[in-house]
Design a protein around this motif. Structure first.
Motif, PDB file in Angstrom:
ATOM      1  N   VAL A 103      -1.906  -3.128  28.992  1.00 13.37           N
ATOM      2  CA  VAL A 103      -1.227  -2.600  30.189  1.00 13.37           C
ATOM      3  C   VAL A 103      -0.183  -3.585  30.712  1.00 13.37           C
ATOM      4  O   VAL A 103       0.981  -3.196  30.938  1.00 13.37           O
ATOM      5  N   PRO A 104      -0.511  -4.878  30.913  1.00 14.08           N
ATOM      6  CA  PRO A 104       0.555  -5.798  31.342  1.00 14.08           C
ATOM      7  C   PRO A 104       1.659  -5.962  30.309  1.00 14.08           C
ATOM      8  O   PRO A 104       2.837  -6.087  30.671  1.00 14.08           O
ATOM      9  N   LEU A 158      -7.027  -7.699  38.642  1.00 17.49           N
ATOM     10  CA  LEU A 158      -5.854  -8.069  39.440  1.00 17.49           C
ATOM     11  C   LEU A 158      -4.622  -8.339  38.579  1.00 17.49           C
ATOM     12  O   LEU A 158      -3.508  -7.975  38.975  1.00 17.49           O
ATOM     13  N   PRO A 159      -4.746  -8.987  37.395  1.00 14.65           N
ATOM     14  CA  PRO A 159      -3.545  -9.173  36.568  1.00 14.65           C
ATOM     15  C   PRO A 159      -2.873  -7.868  36.166  1.00 14.65           C
ATOM     16  O   PRO A 159      -1.650  -7.814  36.061  1.00 14.65           O
ATOM     17  N   ILE A 160      -3.665  -6.813  35.952  1.00 17.72           N
ATOM     18  CA  ILE A 160      -3.056  -5.526  35.595  1.00 17.72           C
ATOM     19  C   ILE A 160      -2.257  -4.980  36.772  1.00 17.72           C
ATOM     20  O   ILE A 160      -1.108  -4.541  36.619  1.00 17.72           O
ATOM     21  N   LEU A 164       1.581   3.071  32.586  1.00 18.12           N
ATOM     22  CA  LEU A 164       0.889   3.874  33.599  1.00 18.12           C
ATOM     23  C   LEU A 164      -0.115   4.838  32.971  1.00 18.12           C
ATOM     24  O   LEU A 164      -1.207   5.050  33.510  1.00 18.12           O
ATOM     25  N   ARG A 165       0.257   5.410  31.832  1.00 16.21           N
ATOM     26  CA  ARG A 165      -0.655   6.333  31.162  1.00 16.21           C
ATOM     27  C   ARG A 165      -1.925   5.600  30.704  1.00 16.21           C
ATOM     28  O   ARG A 165      -3.040   6.105  30.870  1.00 16.21           O
ATOM     29  N   LEU A 166      -1.761   4.410  30.144  1.00 17.05           N
ATOM     30  CA  LEU A 166      -2.921   3.637  29.720  1.00 17.05           C
ATOM     31  C   LEU A 166      -3.737   3.170  30.921  1.00 17.05           C
ATOM     32  O   LEU A 166      -4.975   3.073  30.862  1.00 17.05           O
ATOM     33  N   PHE A 167      -3.043   2.880  32.018  1.00 17.46           N
ATOM     34  CA  PHE A 167      -3.724   2.458  33.238  1.00 17.46           C
ATOM     35  C   PHE A 167      -4.602   3.591  33.787  1.00 17.46           C
ATOM     36  O   PHE A 167      -5.761   3.362  34.177  1.00 17.46           O
ATOM     37  N   GLN A 168      -4.056   4.793  33.796  1.00 20.68           N
ATOM     38  CA  GLN A 168      -4.842   5.933  34.257  1.00 20.68           C
ATOM     39  C   GLN A 168      -6.012   6.220  33.311  1.00 20.68           C
ATOM     40  O   GLN A 168      -7.110   6.588  33.743  1.00 20.68           O
ATOM     41  N   LEU A 176       7.183   1.515  30.983  1.00 22.18           N
ATOM     42  CA  LEU A 176       6.408   1.729  32.206  1.00 22.18           C
ATOM     43  C   LEU A 176       5.575   3.000  32.141  1.00 22.18           C
ATOM     44  O   LEU A 176       4.435   3.023  32.619  1.00 22.18           O
ATOM     45  N   ASP A 177       6.124   4.054  31.538  1.00 25.55           N
ATOM     46  CA  ASP A 177       5.358   5.297  31.462  1.00 25.55           C
ATOM     47  C   ASP A 177       4.117   5.124  30.597  1.00 25.55           C
ATOM     48  O   ASP A 177       3.027   5.612  30.939  1.00 25.55           O
TER      49      ASP A 177
END
Length: 798
Positions: free
Chosen positions: A282-283, A312-314, A295-299, A291-292
């Motif tokens: 993600v970072p 927090l680093p993410i 964000l998709r991997l973050f979700q 960025l897309d």
């Protein structure tokens, strides 16, 4: 206890055990343990009846404890057995493993180790090898590796994933990566070429360990080469930790695109992602601009069970990347989400958010976050102070910028020259002299050197505020630090000239001369024209002399502008001064003016020829507009001086040279027109008289009468021309912008004697007008009056 061997006579009988030894050698005790799983058996018939050696057990003092026949190898063919006196005993597996460990530690490597291992009284097996390898010390991998190499040459050897994994652990602990690579080749051969299909499943643990250990050692080329070999060989059992190791290595080496390839390979292979994978990818995706995908991997991470909440680093990477990419709404949303899940923003996150908001022009939001950051106990760094000061200053929020600047100084930070320059320039642009000069003095007192833009902006505001002495002081300081000040001094001079402060401009020019600073001819000319407009003729003449003396060319436009001042002048003293200035110009138009007002004896040629000769010398490609301007002003002057004949000569030559090509239009029998909208007053009057004379000649002598005649004057010249024509009772009717009359009426008007006198000579005086009225009331038959009437044409064409 000490173990000693004594040679005995073969004829003596074998001694019996006096008693059992209290303490035996550990190895011998292990080999003679009655706990062996195999039962004892009688000696074989081929065993010799007598011993050549006797084993005697002594205590610490040297006394004999016992003696008897000791342990010895059985004959070849008896597997894993020894002779204990006359009994055949099995060798325990722990003792056999200990023997392997003892030999490996004793001889370590080489032919001696191989010879001793070849003479073992028992044949090892793969399981015994694994036990021995596990028992060897982990700090020194050489014995284990030598024992493994010997075993690999034995017919009983069978490759084991656990054995390879054990060796890899020892080699990685010793940082022997060449041996790891060699061992990898052995594993790959065993996995690939044992069967037609690769049996890589049996070695998945060790193969994954090879890649992981090489990645942990930052062996980029070797680790990726091993990974690629495995992938090309059909290995599909890569685990998540292996993929994470490769991704970490590529990211640490600054190769994010290769890390993304590994991630894509991981996703296509169906390998599950763990928390470490999300923390890595993600970072990395966010920082690389994807960025897309980030964000998709973050979700996906938040929705996946067991992955835990994002770290927090993410959040920090996403907030920073979104802010830098200008997606402020997403960045603010992530920042608020971070706080809602219980994280406390770090100082770097505050800095990133404030920078993103300020660069996007959202100064209010940035200032709010700035105050929140200070309220959380974080101290802004030097770069953040600088950015806040400069951004608020450039946006015109000078009070906020000054407040943050003062806080910056109280915090112990020394502002950079760019910060000082930004504040000085913005205060100067806002016309705030006091803050600008105060910051300038603070900057110089701090030992910082102002830049060229700082000096320029400060000089501009001082010049606009007409603080000439302070501007001179700053200019001298600018010169002292090594800057070229000619351009800046000239700029200040132009500010005074454009502002109409001619006296200050002259004072500044004198200061420049005393300081050895030169200006250019363009500014000298501008100042000269300002002096002429202000009526400072005594100051204007030296400027013009300086302009001419510096090899500058006085063009026709400049000379015409001087002549225009002479036309408007009403004071005899000033007229003399302007004439002296015209003489100082040394332009050929001045010689023409002087010759125009002299007699034909001195000119030695008629006026018309003299005027034509002057206009033939003009370069109309370059000076057409200047010549047109000169004709307008000159005709004003000639009409003012009453030189109507000379004025008509000038107009005629100007029209011949097509300076006014669209002034006169002959539309056959329909309409004749004269357009004087672009002429001066004098030029308009002269052109009307001259053109009506041409119309009269064409109508009376050639019999051509148009339907109408128009004089297009425009709103400015309408009344002037109408007043002149009204004095001779013209038939022209005045409308908004045009004087028009029918052709027949104009023809009858042309036949009147006063019109002939008016058109041939000059504008009639009051006496001429009175005489015309008397002639109308009392017609005279005097021959001189009859001669004024034109001859009647034979036929009049309508």
């Amino acid at each position: 206890m000490l173990l000693r061997l004594r040679s005995l006579n073969l004829s003596q009988p074998l001694p019996l055990f006096l008693r059992r030894p209290k303490t035996l050698n550990p190895t011998l005790r292990c080999l003679s343990s009655p706990s062996s799983s195999q039962s004892q058996g009688p000696l074989p018939s081929s065993e010799p009846a007598e011993w050549t050696d006797e084993i005697v057990y002594l205590d610490e003092s040297g006394d004999v404890i016992c003696s008897g026949r000791g342990l010895r190898p059985a004959e070849p063919g008896r597997d894993a057995h020894v002779l204990d006196g006359g009994l055949l005993r099995p060798i325990p597996r722990s003792a056999a493993a200990s023997k392997l460990v003892e030999l490996a530690r004793r001889w370590r490597w080489g032919p001696d180790l191989d010879a001793h291992l070849d003479r073992l009284p028992f044949p090892p097996d793969p399981s015994l090898l694994s036990v021995a390898l596990a028992a060897l010390p982990a700090a020194d991998p050489q014995p284990a590796l030598s024992l493994f190499r010997w075993a690999r040459r034995q017919p009983w050897f069978a490759p084991s994933d656990s054995t390879y994994a054990l060796l890899l652990d020892r080699l990685f602990a010793a940082a022997d990566f060449d041996a790891i690579q060699s061992l990898f080749d052995d594993i790959l051969k065993a996995a690939t070429f044992d069967d037609a299909e690769p049996s890589s499943t049996s070695f998945s643990s060790s193969l994954n360990l090879v890649v992981q250990y090489l990645c942990q050692a930052s062996k980029l080329e070797i680790s990726f080469s091993c990974f690629k070999k495995l992938r090309d060989a059909g290995f599909r059992e890569f685990n998540t930790q292996t993929y994470n190791s490769l991704i970490t290595l590529f990211l640490c080496k600054g190769l994010p695109f290769k890390a993304f390839e590994i991630y894509e390979s991981m996703a296509s292979s169906g390998c599950s992602l763990d928390a470490s994978t999300y923390d890595l990818m993600v970072p990395a995706l966010a920082k690389s601009g994807r960025l897309d995908a980030a964000l998709r991997l973050f979700q996906e991470m938040k929705a996946k069970e067991g992955s835990g909440r994002p770290g927090l680093p993410i959040y920090a990477a996403l907030v920073d990347s979104m802010g830098k990419a200008g997606r402020l709404d997403a960045a603010v949303g992530l920042y608020q989400e971070l706080q809602s899940v219980g994280y406390r923003p770090s100082v770097t996150m505050y800095v990133s958010m404030i920078e993103s908001l300020v660069k996007a022009g959202k100064l209010d939001a940035g200032l709010k976050l700035w105050n929140e950051m200070k309220g959380a106990g974080f101290r802004p760094n030097f770069g953040l102070y600088t950015m806040m000061v400069e951004s608020h200053a450039r946006s015109g929020r000078l009070e906020t910028a000054a407040s943050i600047f003062a806080d910056m100084e109280r915090s112990g930070f020394l502002p950079t020259p760019s910060t000082y320059a930004c504040l000085i320039e913005m205060h100067s642009a806002a016309g705030q002299v006091d803050p600008a000069t105060r910051l300038y003095n603070s900057m110089t007192n701090a030992g910082l050197r102002p830049g060229l833009s700082t000096f320029t902006s400060l000089l501009s505001v001082l010049a606009n505020k007409k603080l000439l002495d302070l501007a001179a002081k700053v200019l001298l300081e600018m010169k002292a630090v090594g800057f070229a000040v000619d351009v800046n001094a000239s700029d200040v001079l132009m500010i005074y000239i454009k502002g109409g402060s001619t006296e200050l401009a002259l004072r500044w020019l004198r200061f420049m001369g005393s300081a050895g600073i030169r200006t250019n001819n363009f500014i000298i000319r501008q100042l000269f024209e300002s002096c002429m407009k202000a009526g400072l003729y005594d100051s204007a003449q030296p400027l013009l002399e300086t302009y001419v003396g510096s090899a500058a060319k006085v063009d026709l436009i400049l000379y015409t502008s001087i002549l225009a001042h002479l036309v408007r002048c009403k004071d005899e003293k000033n007229e003399r001064a302007i004439m002296d200035i015209m003489s100082s110009a040394k332009h050929r138009a001045h010689e023409f003016m002087c010759g125009l007002f002299t007699g034909p004896e001195q000119r030695k040629k008629p006026v018309l020829s003299f005027v034509r000769e002057f206009f033939q010398e003009i370069d109309y490609e370059l000076e057409e507009s200047a010549a047109r301007y000169f004709v307008n002003v000159l005709l004003n002057y000639l009409v003012l001086m009453g030189q109507m004949n000379r004025a008509r000569c000038v107009w005629k030559v100007a029209y011949e040279n097509k300076l006014f090509p669209k002034a006169i239009v002959f539309d056959q029998h329909i309409a004749w027109s004269l357009d004087v909208r672009n002429l001066s007053v004098g030029a308009a009057l002269v052109s009307v008289v001259h053109t009506l004379h041409r119309f009269r000649k064409r109508m009376l002598y050639y019999g051509v009468v148009p339907r109408r005649i128009k004089l297009v004057t425009g709103p400015t010249l309408k009344m002037v021309v109408a007043q002149m024509l009204r004095s001779v009772e013209s038939p022209f009717e005045v409308s908004k912008v045009v004087l028009r009359a029918p052709g027949d009426s104009v023809l009858e008007w042309f036949k009147k004697p006063i019109v002939q006198q008016f058109l041939l000579n000059e504008i009639p005086s009051k006496a001429d007008v009175l005489m015309h009225k008397l002639n109308v009331l009392f017609p005279s038959s005097a021959p001189e009056v009859r001669l004024l009437s034109p001859p009647k044409p034979l036929a009049v064409s309508r």
